[in-house]
Design an enzyme around this catalytic site. Sequence first.
Site: not given
Ligand code: ARG
Length: 840
Positions: A643, A788, A791
Amino acid sequence: MNSARYDNENNHAERVDFLTNREKSPAKKRTTGLVIGVLLGVLVLAAVTAFLIWFFLFKDGGADGTISKQRSAALQVFSGHLKLKDMQYDQKLEDTTSTEFSGLADNLQEIMAAAYKKDPFLAKYYTKSVITAFSEGVIAYHWTQFDIPPEHLEVLPEFTEELIQKKLWAGVQAHGRLSRQNIQIREITASYTDPRMTRDPRAQECFFRLEAEPVMQTFQSPDFPLIYPAKSRCQWQIRAPENNSISVRFNKFHIEDDCANDFVSIYDSLSPDNSQAITEKCGQRPPSNILQVVSSSNILLVNLISDGEVQRPGFSAEYKAIPITTSESCGGLLTNVTGQFSSPLYPSFYPPALDCNWTIQVGAGQKVRVEFLLFRMKEPGVDTRTCHKDYVEVLGTKYCGERSSLSLTSTTNKLDISFHSDESYTDKGFIANYSAYDPANPCPGQFPCASGTCIAKALHCDGWNDCGDRSDEIGCKCDTDQFACDNGMCKPNYWVCDRVNDCGDNSDEKHCGCGSSEWRCGDGTCIPKEVMCDTKKDCEDGSDEASCEVSPGICSDYSFRCDDKSCVNKVNADCDRVDDCADGSDEKGCDCGIRPYKQSRIVGGQNAELGEWPWQVSLHFMARGHVCGASIISDRWLLSAAHCFKTSSPENHLTANWKAFSGLQDQAKQAGAAVRTLKSIITHPSYNPMTYDYDIAVLELSEPLKFSNTIQPVCLPARTHVFPPGLPCWVTGWGTLREGAQKISQQLQKAEVKIINDTVCNVVTEGQLTSRMLCSGFLSGGVDACQGDSGGPLVCFEDNAKWYQVGIVSWGEGCARRNKPGVYSRVTKLRDWISEKTGL
Ligand code: ARG
């Protein structure tokens, strides 16, 4: 990263190995003449222990623990000092090439030889005595070697420090007077010494004399920064002007990891006697944990010992003369409302033989709280319950050893703290904050632990021992999503029956559906124990055959598949240092998951240290800087989340728009990092941007990485590697510090999270879990990855001492919310795809 939790239990200890764990003579050096009598028994025992340790571990280079098959000759070496009576000190004695040195040294060596030879027992084994140095006093430093032939090894226990001291004393009194210079001795010490440390300064090879001055000077191991020589026996005698002490700081320190063969040892004396050892170190030290030591007077001895195979650079050190720390110049009265104090010369090792006293006094009606941010006073052979050597004493209790969290409170508005170090072995000491508090309201807005520390209210009754003394988890009324342990603690429901004793009294694992004569399959069904390992699959998932010594031919969901397609039925057979596959494929590609830098411990912080997570990568996108994390899986490949690249904007998929930073800790300090551009971005073809299923990408670097202390690959688990629920793992990244925050974190963050059971995970994510996902975090909230961090890696430290990547930060509802744990891509499930794309 979003985190409200303290790093209470830090498991990555700095390596401190001691070569010979010999009990030391309780005799005091500087003041000791002869200690005779009741201690004799203890000493005999100590000598036997010392000999056995030495004989089995070190003799014949048998450091791999193999027991010597043949009895071979033994060496017994004692070193110490002689204090000469009525003799003028002559500076020329410091020069080992001077006639003054030879004259006195030869004379003393003759006296010592005569003393030992007069004794019929010692005479049989005596080889030689050597005077190594003189210092003001006049003090002469000596060692003596005895060779015991194989057929006489049973006499070894008789070689006690006591005996040597006694014979030397008697002999020296008699012979000294008769000698040319009419030498009289007023004090003698002699204690066990590692035979490798004995040097004859007049032989001059790898032997150095240094004069410390107030201005800093440097010295290095031979050939630094290349590779220090094999079979080195190097010695540096350092002196400073009278009434000074010597400070040595090892700015670069990288010795072999096995202290049995290679190490640096430092003495608060010019002779290498165990009773005045300051420390013995090997391994590598990061810039955040520099080794720095101080002598108690104006002499110090540094030794470098190495064996046959060397591949490390060694050390480079700074040294200087500094004013002596005395009981008058340390400690004191502290009267501020808050403040900080530390062991003398912190973060250097504290000096030996020193006492300091502090009194903290606050306003009437108030009390004092002391919180140790770091506490390390470790010494070989010390029982941390009695602390009979170095200690800090508060309210009648002595503290020593290593403490990851220690806080104390006073009973009145005054608190006395005393620090004591004895003559041998020093350590980093402590640094502590103190503050005044109102006993009626000890922790405004927070929860007061019994120990006096304050913790966030949300941590009260969350199932974790945040106070350190469990006082935050006792007498809790458990929520509906919590399990009430028999001992009164509350634990999240999903920890029940996960085969981890979370309650402490095992009550969460007691009634787990299967009877005592039954085995519980992965899906919860119970089967009779007898059918386990009967080479038939009784559980649907084959877990009853998964960890059997023999279950030939069976390939269950849990078997490790060798390259030749055969199956190994053993849990986590990958890289366990046992050849399970006939083709050796289970032990292939195991150069991963290690942290070359030894880590120092700072309690309470969530900032990662440089080199602590050497596989962590920061992905920078165009001019925006950091946007996603990734991990190093080989010198050419990174692992990340799909993503980060498959967004509505096509720019994200262009390799030219990305840069990968490795070896980074602080986003503002990119100078030390290795920067690479990308050659290709491969996202999983099944990645679903709606559900985040198959959220995985591999990135090929345009130029390979050079591994170093701060850049290392993480281990990829085998497809069948098991990471059970409840396993504590770590997630790292530069993501925001709380939900909704605009800015990413400048410093790399780390947080400890637990693997969550899939059934629970599916419930709390409202059925959004696929088999390519796993949950990790806390149902109570408070700790999680955040925007953030995507990945980036979720890694677990396994029994084979390697770090494995179990997950890739993927998604979550908000950050760190209650009942909303982080969701990660499940690496084991996607392992075959990674191999297919990268060949790893
Ligand atoms: N999708 C998020 C990103 O792009 C990471 C989210 C992880 N969230 C969490 N609550 N563990 O950085």
